[in-house]
Design an enzyme around this catalytic site. Structure first.
Site, PDB file in Angstrom:
ATOM      1  N   LYS A 104       0.885  -1.150  -0.147  1.00 24.43           N
ATOM      2  CA  LYS A 104      -0.111   0.114   0.036  1.00 24.43           C
ATOM      3  C   LYS A 104       0.882   1.234  -0.079  1.00 24.43           C
ATOM      4  O   LYS A 104       2.005   1.316   0.785  1.00 24.43           O
ATOM      5  CB  LYS A 104      -0.891  -0.029   1.076  1.00 24.43           C
ATOM      6  CG  LYS A 104      -1.976   0.937   1.374  1.00 24.43           C
ATOM      7  CD  LYS A 104      -2.867   0.673   2.682  1.00 24.43           C
ATOM      8  CE  LYS A 104      -3.802   2.060   2.849  1.00 24.43           C
ATOM      9  NZ  LYS A 104      -4.738   1.882   3.896  1.00 24.43           N
ATOM     10  N   SER A 115      -9.480   1.943   3.328  1.00 24.30           N
ATOM     11  CA  SER A 115      -8.548   2.539   2.312  1.00 24.30           C
ATOM     12  C   SER A 115      -7.417   1.741   1.796  1.00 24.30           C
ATOM     13  O   SER A 115      -7.022   2.401   0.719  1.00 24.30           O
ATOM     14  CB  SER A 115      -7.771   3.795   3.306  1.00 24.30           C
ATOM     15  OG  SER A 115      -6.952   3.175   4.136  1.00 24.30           O
ATOM     16  N   THR A 173      -7.020   1.164  10.339  1.00 25.26           N
ATOM     17  CA  THR A 173      -7.028   1.991  11.666  1.00 25.26           C
ATOM     18  C   THR A 173      -8.356   1.516  12.008  1.00 25.26           C
ATOM     19  O   THR A 173      -8.747   1.106  13.222  1.00 25.26           O
ATOM     20  CB  THR A 173      -6.973   3.457  11.407  1.00 25.26           C
ATOM     21  OG1 THR A 173      -5.952   3.806  10.691  1.00 25.26           O
ATOM     22  CG2 THR A 173      -7.250   4.134  12.575  1.00 25.26           C
ATOM     23  N   SER A 174      -9.477   1.475  11.151  1.00 25.94           N
ATOM     24  CA  SER A 174     -10.565   1.100  11.191  1.00 25.94           C
ATOM     25  C   SER A 174     -11.302   0.605  10.094  1.00 25.94           C
ATOM     26  O   SER A 174     -11.836   1.424   9.329  1.00 25.94           O
ATOM     27  CB  SER A 174     -11.905   2.069  11.929  1.00 25.94           C
ATOM     28  OG  SER A 174     -12.924   1.621  12.157  1.00 25.94           O
ATOM     29  N   GLY A 175     -11.376  -0.541   9.536  1.00 30.32           N
ATOM     30  CA  GLY A 175     -11.874  -1.015   8.582  1.00 30.32           C
ATOM     31  C   GLY A 175     -11.068  -1.041   7.168  1.00 30.32           C
ATOM     32  O   GLY A 175     -11.379  -1.781   6.212  1.00 30.32           O
ATOM     33  N   SER A 176      -9.756  -0.632   7.262  1.00 34.09           N
ATOM     34  CA  SER A 176      -9.169  -0.366   5.999  1.00 34.09           C
ATOM     35  C   SER A 176      -8.494  -1.525   5.136  1.00 34.09           C
ATOM     36  O   SER A 176      -7.960  -1.646   4.236  1.00 34.09           O
ATOM     37  CB  SER A 176      -8.075   0.621   5.911  1.00 34.09           C
ATOM     38  OG  SER A 176      -8.787   1.868   6.379  1.00 34.09           O
TER      39      SER A 176
END
Length: 569
Positions: A113, A196, A217-220
């Site tokens: 990434k 993301s 971080t939350s869901g990426s």
């Protein structure tokens, strides 16, 4: 190996997902199976290809580069390829010729990434998709890049992402960055790739590399893995080093693998995990098990798995409620777990509706980002825009036309700069963080795991990330189903991307306590082996380049790992 899903379960699962299922006779033949497409290939396949002399790592890199060239203009998944990739592959081929094989990832092409730094001929920092960091350089490889190189992986290039890992705008789209453009997933025209780690998800799905590395971080990791029909592992915060990865929150950020099977993701996690003195969170790792060896097909037998039905069925806000196809597939998945011997219990969460709870979660991210971004910028060895604070980054973003401000605003930064007034060393931050942890212990997933003596909790992936984000706990998502042809198309708020529509995938997540990755991997593998959802629907975009076909490249035991349930026409 024969399919482990009984005919009854096949019928139940296929009905729930709206997809007919049969066993593909071509894959259960006893001889003559050709080498699989790079969109379906496993690490075991590639190792066999190397061992039999079917192809070299150099050949493999060249084919993957061609696959990127063939489709990247349509999906914008890859922002940059490594100009040294072929030379690196040649060196690894020479090592293989001397029988100096570093491990299972030796010679295997991987994408990172574009917020994970490398010190090479690519743009030498992770750019987060922003021109603010274009041309900046780092003192060394990120720890993740270094560990993957040491394991023998070929860093093929950088994957596009939601700019600043989706922590800039309140009105942008998943997968958009100023540097990389808009990422599109491949199952529906203009499909939202989720974020993301958007480019990582699309690239793995289409076989533009063997696997990719994402950040969450939350869901990426979990969300783009779900929407791109692949496996994603969100590790415990601290299992993988964040050194020289552009941060959001030191208390929530984690780096994890994205691959097409649970076992392949486990191999990648093995190479990435470990202590790093430059990230003191990793010093708390109790031990590192063999994650690939944890892939026990019978792990579900006797496992106590909780289902928080109040989360699944009674979400307060319409945007948090899952669709009927997801709910039907989830119910069918529970049946698969039970038929495999799992003890499934209702394990509801006590939902914390105190408005201070959400505010405290925001404070943790905001104060961490202010502090952690400045710390990252200070580590750069060159910084062409001379940006050292979030306020300076915002000013650059607002005045630089290619950053598309205010069409894509700085809505997530503005309250940090204009209102917060303190960083993560302040007592007010610590009070907010402790409140978040206390709520999780009593009200959320940790409380449910303890009360019901559970091995794990399962949720539709669309509902899963928030329950493990703030507490730094792990999760694994596996393909669960697809929206049926009758699904009405719905768009995200800007009206540019399709959020739901025919053939778009969704997933099932296994969630657990900190450091429970091996157990979650085992459970997810057991589910995967009984369902094999991936492959039932073909993407609209498909690269054509493949490794050269030859007699040597035929698999030694046809369908030995792919005796799976597949879609009927």
């Amino acid at each position: 190996m024969v399919p482990l899903l009984s005919l009854l379960n096949v019928a139940v699962f296929a009905l729930a997902t709206g997809i007919g299922a049969t066993t593909d006779a071509s894959e259960s033949a006893t001889s003559g199976a050709s080498f699989p497409s790079l969109r379906d290939v496993t690490l075991e396949d590639l190792q066999h290809g190397f061992e039999q002399g079917c192809f070299s790592s150099t050949d493999l890199v060249e084919v993957y580069l061609e696959r990127i060239r063939q489709v990247n203009e349509q999906v914008n998944a890859v922002t940059e390829v490594n100009p040294d990739a072929i030379d690196i592959a040649k060196r690894l081929d020479n090592e293989r010729a001397r029988n100096a094989i570093r491990g299972p990832l030796h010679g295997i092409p991987i994408l990172l990434k574009n917020n994970i730094a490398t010190l090479d001929k690519m743009n030498n920092t992770d750019q987060a998709g922003s021109y603010a960091l274009l041309g900046a350089t780092v003192p060394r490889d990120s720890t993740i890049a270094r560990k993957l190189r040491q394991a023998g992986a070929v860093i093929l290039g950088k994957a596009n992402l939601s700019q600043w890992a989706n922590y800039r705008s309140s009105n942008s789209t998943n997968g958009w960055s100023a540097l990389g453009g808009q990422v599109y997933a491949a199952y529906h025209p203009k499909q939202d790739p989720s974020g993301s780690s958007s480019g990582s998800g699309v690239a793995v799905d289409l076989g533009l590399a063997f696997a990719a590395v994402g950040t969450e971080t939350s869901g990426s990791i979990l969300s783009p893995a779900e929407r791109n029909n692949i496996v994603g592992i969100k590790p415990t915060v601290g299992l993988t080093s964040r050194h020289l990865v552009i941060p959001i929150s030191e208390h929530q950020d984690t780096i994890g693998p994205m691959a097409r099977t649970v076992k392949d993701a486990a191999h990648l996690l093995q190479a990435m995990a470990g202590q790093d003195p430059r990230d003191n969170y990793t010093l708390a790792i109790p031990f590192i098990p063999d994650y690939a060896a944890a892939c026990d097909t019978e792990a579900l037998d006797g496992a106590r798995i909780g289902v928080p039905w109040n989360v699944v069925l009674t979400a307060d806000k319409p945007e948090d409620q899952i669709s009927s196809p997801e709910l039907e597939a989830f119910r069918a998945s529970i049946k698969v777990l039970q038929d495999a011997g799992a003890i499934v219990v209702e394990a509801n969460f006590t939902i914390d509706k105190n408005p201070d709870h959400a505010r405290n979660g925001d404070i943790v991210l905001q104060a961490d980002f202010m502090t952690n971004l400045a710390s990252y910028l200070d580590k750069l060895t060159s910084n062409p825009q001379e940006l050292h604070t979030l306020a300076q980054v915002r000013e650059f973003t607002r005045k630089t036309p290619v950053e598309q401000y205010p069409n894509r605003n700085t809505g997530l930064w503005d309250p940090i700069i204009d209102k917060l007034g303190f960083n993560n060393t302040d007592a007010r931050f610590w009070a907010a963080y402790q409140s978040v942890l206390k709520s999780a212990q009593t009200n959320g997933i940790l409380g449910a795991l303890t009360r019901h003596n559970l091995s794990a909790v399962v949720l539709p992936t669309s509902l899963a990330p928030e329950w493990v984000a703030a507490i730094g706990a792990p999760g694994v998502t596996v393909p669960m189903g697809y929206f049926p042809a009758s699904t009405a198309v719905t768009m995200e708020p800007r009206g540019e991307l399709v959020e739901a529509g025919p053939s778009i995938p969704f997933g099932l997540s296994f969630l657990g306590r900190r450091w429970s990755e091996a157990h979650l991997i085992a459970l997810a593998h057991g589910f995967e082996q009984r369902t094999w959802v991936r492959g039932r629907v073909r993407p609209l975009v498909m690269p054509e380049a493949e490794v050269a076909e030859s007699a040597a490249c035929q698999m030694p035991r046809a369908g030995y790992h792919r005796a799976r349930v597949v879609a009927s026409s």
